[in-house]
Design a protein around this motif. Structure first.
Motif, short mmCIF file in Angstrom:
data_model
loop_
_atom_site.label_atom_id
_atom_site.label_comp_id
_atom_site.label_asym_id
_atom_site.label_seq_id
_atom_site.Cartn_x
_atom_site.Cartn_y
_atom_site.Cartn_z
N ASP A 168 -14.80 59.99 5.55
CA ASP A 168 -13.64 59.14 4.64
C ASP A 168 -14.20 59.65 3.14
OD1 ASP A 168 -12.30 57.61 3.16
OD2 ASP A 168 -12.63 55.88 4.27
N PRO A 169 -13.52 60.46 2.23
CA PRO A 169 -13.94 60.76 0.96
C PRO A 169 -14.06 59.42 -0.06
CG PRO A 169 -12.06 61.98 1.71
CD PRO A 169 -12.42 61.05 2.63
N ARG A 170 -13.50 58.27 0.55
CA ARG A 170 -13.96 57.23 -0.35
C ARG A 170 -15.30 56.57 -0.20
NH1 ARG A 170 -8.63 54.09 2.22
NH2 ARG A 170 -9.73 55.10 4.02
N THR A 171 -16.01 57.10 0.63
CA THR A 171 -17.30 56.67 0.88
C THR A 171 -18.38 57.27 0.05
OG1 THR A 171 -17.90 57.90 2.80
CG2 THR A 171 -16.74 55.83 3.26
N VAL A 172 -17.89 58.56 -0.82
CA VAL A 172 -18.67 59.15 -1.32
C VAL A 172 -18.44 59.30 -3.02
CG1 VAL A 172 -19.50 60.60 0.48
CG2 VAL A 172 -17.64 61.50 -1.15
N GLY A 173 -19.11 59.87 -3.78
CA GLY A 173 -18.96 60.01 -5.18
C GLY A 173 -18.42 58.72 -5.73
N ASP A 174 -17.49 58.67 -6.63
CA ASP A 174 -16.79 57.39 -7.19
C ASP A 174 -15.87 56.63 -6.21
OD1 ASP A 174 -14.51 58.87 -7.25
OD2 ASP A 174 -14.64 59.33 -9.27
N GLY A 175 -15.96 57.04 -4.87
CA GLY A 175 -15.00 56.16 -4.15
C GLY A 175 -13.31 56.58 -4.20
N PRO B 93 -9.94 58.53 -3.64
CA PRO B 93 -9.56 59.47 -2.51
C PRO B 93 -8.76 61.02 -2.95
CG PRO B 93 -7.85 57.83 -3.00
CD PRO B 93 -9.05 57.55 -3.77
N GLY B 94 -9.82 61.65 -3.69
CA GLY B 94 -9.35 63.01 -4.18
C GLY B 94 -9.85 64.03 -3.87
N ALA B 95 -9.57 65.23 -4.35
CA ALA B 95 -9.99 66.39 -3.83
C ALA B 95 -11.83 66.45 -4.11
CB ALA B 95 -9.18 67.68 -4.63
N THR B 96 -12.15 66.16 -5.38
CA THR B 96 -13.44 66.31 -5.45
C THR B 96 -14.44 65.41 -4.56
OG1 THR B 96 -12.98 66.41 -7.64
CG2 THR B 96 -15.46 65.77 -7.25
N ASN B 97 -13.94 64.23 -4.16
CA ASN B 97 -14.41 63.47 -3.06
C ASN B 97 -14.42 64.20 -1.73
OD1 ASN B 97 -15.76 61.90 -4.86
ND2 ASN B 97 -14.45 60.47 -4.82
N ALA B 98 -13.22 64.63 -1.36
CA ALA B 98 -13.05 65.34 -0.32
C ALA B 98 -14.13 66.39 0.07
CB ALA B 98 -11.43 65.81 -0.04
N TRP B 99 -14.23 66.93 -1.09
CA TRP B 99 -15.17 68.37 -0.97
C TRP B 99 -16.63 67.83 -0.73
CZ3 TRP B 99 -13.40 73.26 -2.87
CH2 TRP B 99 -14.27 74.44 -2.91
N MET B 100 -16.92 66.65 -1.43
CA MET B 100 -18.39 66.16 -1.27
C MET B 100 -18.69 65.52 0.01
SD MET B 100 -18.61 64.00 -4.83
CE MET B 100 -20.28 63.30 -4.43
N ALA B 101 -17.33 65.07 0.75
CA ALA B 101 -17.72 64.45 2.02
C ALA B 101 -17.61 65.41 3.26
CB ALA B 101 -16.40 63.35 2.23
N GLY B 102 -16.56 66.48 3.01
CA GLY B 102 -16.52 67.46 4.08
C GLY B 102 -16.58 69.04 3.74
N GLY B 103 -17.26 69.29 2.50
CA GLY B 103 -17.39 70.64 2.06
C GLY B 103 -16.08 71.23 1.74
N TRP B 104 -16.20 72.62 1.62
CA TRP B 104 -14.97 73.16 1.21
C TRP B 104 -13.84 73.45 2.33
CZ3 TRP B 104 -13.18 77.38 3.79
CH2 TRP B 104 -14.00 78.18 4.98
N ARG B 105 -14.51 73.28 3.71
CA ARG B 105 -13.26 73.18 4.70
C ARG B 105 -12.40 72.08 4.38
NH1 ARG B 105 -17.70 75.27 7.17
NH2 ARG B 105 -17.21 77.46 8.34
N LEU B 106 -12.65 70.96 3.70
CA LEU B 106 -11.88 69.90 3.57
C LEU B 106 -11.35 69.67 2.09
CD1 LEU B 106 -10.74 67.27 4.51
CD2 LEU B 106 -12.72 66.01 3.73
N LEU C 203 -7.55 70.01 -2.11
CA LEU C 203 -7.07 70.43 -3.36
C LEU C 203 -5.67 71.12 -3.59
CD1 LEU C 203 -8.30 71.08 -6.41
CD2 LEU C 203 -9.08 73.11 -5.56
N VAL C 204 -5.34 72.10 -2.78
CA VAL C 204 -4.18 72.85 -2.72
C VAL C 204 -2.97 71.93 -2.64
CG1 VAL C 204 -2.77 74.68 -1.43
CG2 VAL C 204 -5.22 75.04 -2.07
N LEU C 205 -3.24 70.93 -1.49
CA LEU C 205 -2.13 70.05 -1.39
C LEU C 205 -1.81 69.05 -2.36
CD1 LEU C 205 -2.85 69.24 2.43
CD2 LEU C 205 -0.83 70.53 1.37
#
Length: 197
Positions: free
Chosen positions: A29-36, A38-51, A56-58
């Motif tokens: 859940d990207p909302r559990t990392v970084g600043d919380g 639900p965006g591409a930066t936190n998605a990257w932090m939570a799941g790496g480049w595969r997420l 980011l593209v979408l």
């Protein structure tokens, strides 16, 4: 298509929380990392480049596509173009799928400038942000506003119409609010143990 309906479509496209949906598929859940957010930066932090890369593209595309159709294909201008440009960013921020708790919309904002200016706006913004973030080690909020300053400089050179300036002003004010915590802190990121904010 009626302008009001297309603006609503753009808002709904912008509201699609790809970071959360794809994160669930990836078991994070990207909302559990970084600043919380639900965006591409936190998605990257939570799941790496595969997420991070698909999100980011979408997130970019959900704004670029409707704005590009309205501006480049249908040749919208004036107030309807302003509404169209703001709709996906507002949708991302106030997503009904997340009870109004969306992200900052930076990837969507890059999509908006792509839809309006093709490569010019996002290139100017991206280069300025890269210098500020990587070269000067500025905090994210200051880097983002520097990027918007570069977009404005390009607008002066290109003699933008009034509606582009209205879009720029509204999005700059939005970013200043979204990154207000960064902007209240020091210009540079801490050298040791500091994140992007």
């Amino acid at each position: 298509m009626m302008p009001g309906l297309w603006v609503l479509v753009a808002f709904l496209l912008g509201s699609l929380p790809f970071a959360v949906w794809l994160g669930r598929l990836a078991g994070v859940d990207p909302r559990t990392v970084g600043d919380g957010n639900p965006g591409a930066t936190n998605a990257w932090m939570a799941g790496g480049w595969r997420l991070g890369v698909p999100v980011l593209v979408l997130d970019f595309s959900k704004a670029a596509l409707p704005v590009a159709v309205a501006r480049q294909l249908w040749r919208w201008d004036g107030g309807w173009l302003v509404a169209m440009a703001l709709a996906p960013v507002l949708g991302h921020r106030f997503s009904p799928f997340l009870r109004g708790r969306g992200g900052k919309g930076l990837a969507a904002l890059f999509g908006v400038w792509t839809g309006l200016t093709l490569a010019e706006g996002p290139l100017a913004m991206g280069l300025a942000m890269a210098v500020a973030l990587l070269g000067l080690r500025w905090r994210d909020g200051w880097a983002v506003l520097t990027g918007m300053g570069a977009v404005a400089a390009d607008g002066v050179l290109r003699a933008w119409p009034a509606e582009y300036w209205a879009i720029w002003l509204a999005l700059t004010l939005w970013l200043a609010w979204a990154y207000r915590r960064d902007l209240q802190g020091p210009l540079r990121r801490p050298t040791l143990g500091g994140g992007h904010g």
